[in-house]
Design a protein around this motif. Structure first.
Motif, mmCIF file in Angstrom:
data_model
loop_
_atom_site.group_PDB
_atom_site.id
_atom_site.type_symbol
_atom_site.label_atom_id
_atom_site.label_comp_id
_atom_site.label_asym_id
_atom_site.label_seq_id
_atom_site.Cartn_x
_atom_site.Cartn_y
_atom_site.Cartn_z
ATOM 1 N N LYS A 200 -0.843 8.365 3.067
ATOM 2 C CA LYS A 200 -0.782 9.807 3.251
ATOM 3 C C LYS A 200 -1.741 10.183 4.381
ATOM 4 O O LYS A 200 -2.848 9.648 4.469
ATOM 5 C CB LYS A 200 -1.203 10.554 1.989
ATOM 6 C CG LYS A 200 -0.509 10.107 0.707
ATOM 7 C CD LYS A 200 0.931 10.523 0.663
ATOM 8 C CE LYS A 200 1.536 10.226 -0.704
ATOM 9 N NZ LYS A 200 2.988 10.514 -0.747
ATOM 10 N N THR B 299 -5.839 16.329 -0.636
ATOM 11 C CA THR B 299 -6.334 14.964 -0.817
ATOM 12 C C THR B 299 -6.584 14.690 -2.293
ATOM 13 O O THR B 299 -6.244 13.618 -2.812
ATOM 14 C CB THR B 299 -7.623 14.753 0.001
ATOM 15 O OG1 THR B 299 -7.351 14.987 1.388
ATOM 16 C CG2 THR B 299 -8.168 13.345 -0.186
ATOM 17 N N ILE C 193 -5.304 7.326 1.930
ATOM 18 C CA ILE C 193 -5.173 8.737 2.300
ATOM 19 C C ILE C 193 -6.110 9.033 3.459
ATOM 20 O O ILE C 193 -7.333 8.946 3.319
ATOM 21 C CB ILE C 193 -5.499 9.666 1.117
ATOM 22 C CG1 ILE C 193 -4.618 9.334 -0.089
ATOM 23 C CG2 ILE C 193 -5.320 11.132 1.521
ATOM 24 C CD1 ILE C 193 -5.001 10.079 -1.357
#
Length: 435
Positions: A5, A21, A230
């Motif tokens: 991500k 997040t 992420i």
């Protein structure tokens, strides 16, 4: 197959990157997946707020916003570390129940390091500018970059005596030369007392040593140890260093897709050109000398490898199982905000958005003033996404999609609202897939 991500702010920052997040981390952890949050740019001036379901609130700076959900953090070479503020935040998180026996933080040995003299110079210079201030947050980010001093790995190998000479010598002298360069002949008395306090350098060295003990030096290889990665960008697309129309009122880093894409290319080259597998454990990075070339015993340093082309398309032997899923998520509020000086064509009165709302993170301060508000233009926002995202920066055969997460829906109904998808901590967040 790893899941990646990339969370990017679409405006002037403060869009809700921490919120997203936290959401992506919670989603992965619920499915039993390990998570690494990569803070892909900026430094201690980042302020990403997360409030847990139990009411614990924290503004993240050095730590990824997935920390409450159990994510580890990696600070790559694009991140500027500040030992004093790192230790303050570490202690805050411990008080809020974070167990660092389970949660790890890693730093690239090529991270720049802010010193107290960078912060002092930043704040004195900003005060001196008066009405012409740049809108700096006073964390010494620009001063650290301009000074171009020793990197984290180099400083970690210095003795306390060498660190003291470096700080009280070249760093302090650099601050003085900056004052002279900008015509600041008289330093306010309160700042003189701080500058001459011998405890300033002594306490900084103690914080630096403790930060090094609490973190590990790692390069891109650390990503192979996690199922979900992420990338949490700082600031927003309108503050990118390349936004020439805003002059000096930007941030000195790439705030969008560029940094994560570069790190992903390096990671993929590391995996497939060296024949590494996820079972291989890299050894500690060792600095070879003042030329800033690092001897990564496990092949970690691939940045200067000639075989890496601009788009990374020389990578071979990528199987279907090796492919990475990448979601690039651009975040916006239903309205615009800007904290700090600089052009803001869309600016309007707060009352036109919501006269009763309160922003607990972006409180007024002497450097940035009061948070400013504006109307969101959905077409301009979409153009920023199109201009930022460049799939050619990634290796071939990536499964990539772009999404938009819209936050603060309860405060103002903006023009990009579609339908609710993401829910986190009671706040509604929407996603719009960009075609």
């Amino acid at each position: 197959m790893q899941d990646i991500k990339i969370v990017i702010g679409g405006n002037f920052g403060d869009e809700g990157k921490g919120l997203m997040t936290d959401y992506f981390t919670k989603e992965a952890r619920t499915n039993g997946r390990s998570v690494l949050v990569v803070c892909s740019n900026g430094g201690a001036q980042r302020g990403h707020t997360v409030t847990t379901s139990s009411g614990i609130r924290h503004v993240f700076h050095h730590f990824g916003s997935g920390t409450f959900e159990g994510a580890d953090t990696w600070l790559p070479r694009f991140f500027i570390v500040n030992p004093m503020l790192f230790m303050n935040e570490y202690e805050e998180l411990q008080e809020k129940g974070v167990s660092f026996d389970k949660i790890k933080i890693y730093m690239d040995p090529e991270c720049p390091v802010t010193t107290p003299f960078d912060m002092i110079a930043n704040q004195v210079i900003e005060e001196h500018r008066g009405r012409s201030r740049h809108g700096s947050c006073g964390m010494g980010i620009w001063e650290t970059i301009l000074r171009d001093g020793k990197l984290l790995g180099e400083m970690s190998l210095m003795t306390d005596a060498e660190l003291k000479d470096y700080l009280a010598g070249s760093c302090k002298n650099r601050m003085a030369s900056r004052f002279e360069q900008l015509g600041i002949s008289e330093i306010p008395e309160n700042w003189r007392d701080i500058i001459e306090d011998e405890g300033l350098v002594r306490n900084y060295i103690a914080d630096f040593r403790q930060m090094c003990r609490l973190s590990g030096l790692r390069g891109v290889s650390v990503m192979k140890e996690y199922y979900t990665i992420i990338f949490e960008a700082g600031q927003g697309l309108l503050l990118d260093r390349c936004r020439k129309e805003f002059g000096c009122h930007t941030t000195p880093s790439n705030t969008g897709f560029r940094n994560p894409a570069e790190l992903i290319r390096e990671y993929y080259h590391y995996l497939f050109s060296r024949g590494m597998t996820s079972a291989d454990e890299p050894s500690r990075n060792i600095v070879t000398g003042s030329n800033r070339e690092w001897n990564m015993a496990d092949g970690d340093d691939v940045r200067n490898t000639a075989s890496v082309c601009e788009t990374g398309r020389n990578i071979s032997n990528i199987t279907e199982e090796d492919k990475l899923q990448v979601e690039v998520c651009y975040v916006t509020r239903t309205y615009l905000t800007r904290h700090g000086a600089g052009p803001f064509p869309e600016e309007c009165s707060k009352d036109e958005i919501n006269p009763t709302m309160v922003d607990m993170t972006n409180v007024p301060n002497p450097h940035q003033g009061t948070l400013r508000y504006g109307k969101l233009d959905a077409k301009d926002f979409s153009r920023r996404i199109v201009n930022d995202f460049d799939s050619e920066r990634l290796p071939e055969r990536f499964e990539t999609k772009r999404t938009v997460a819209v936050t603060h829906v309860n405060e103002y109904s903006g023009p990009v609202i579609k339908e609710a998808d993401y829910i986190s901590d009671g706040e509604k967040n929407m996603t719009v897939h960009v075609q």
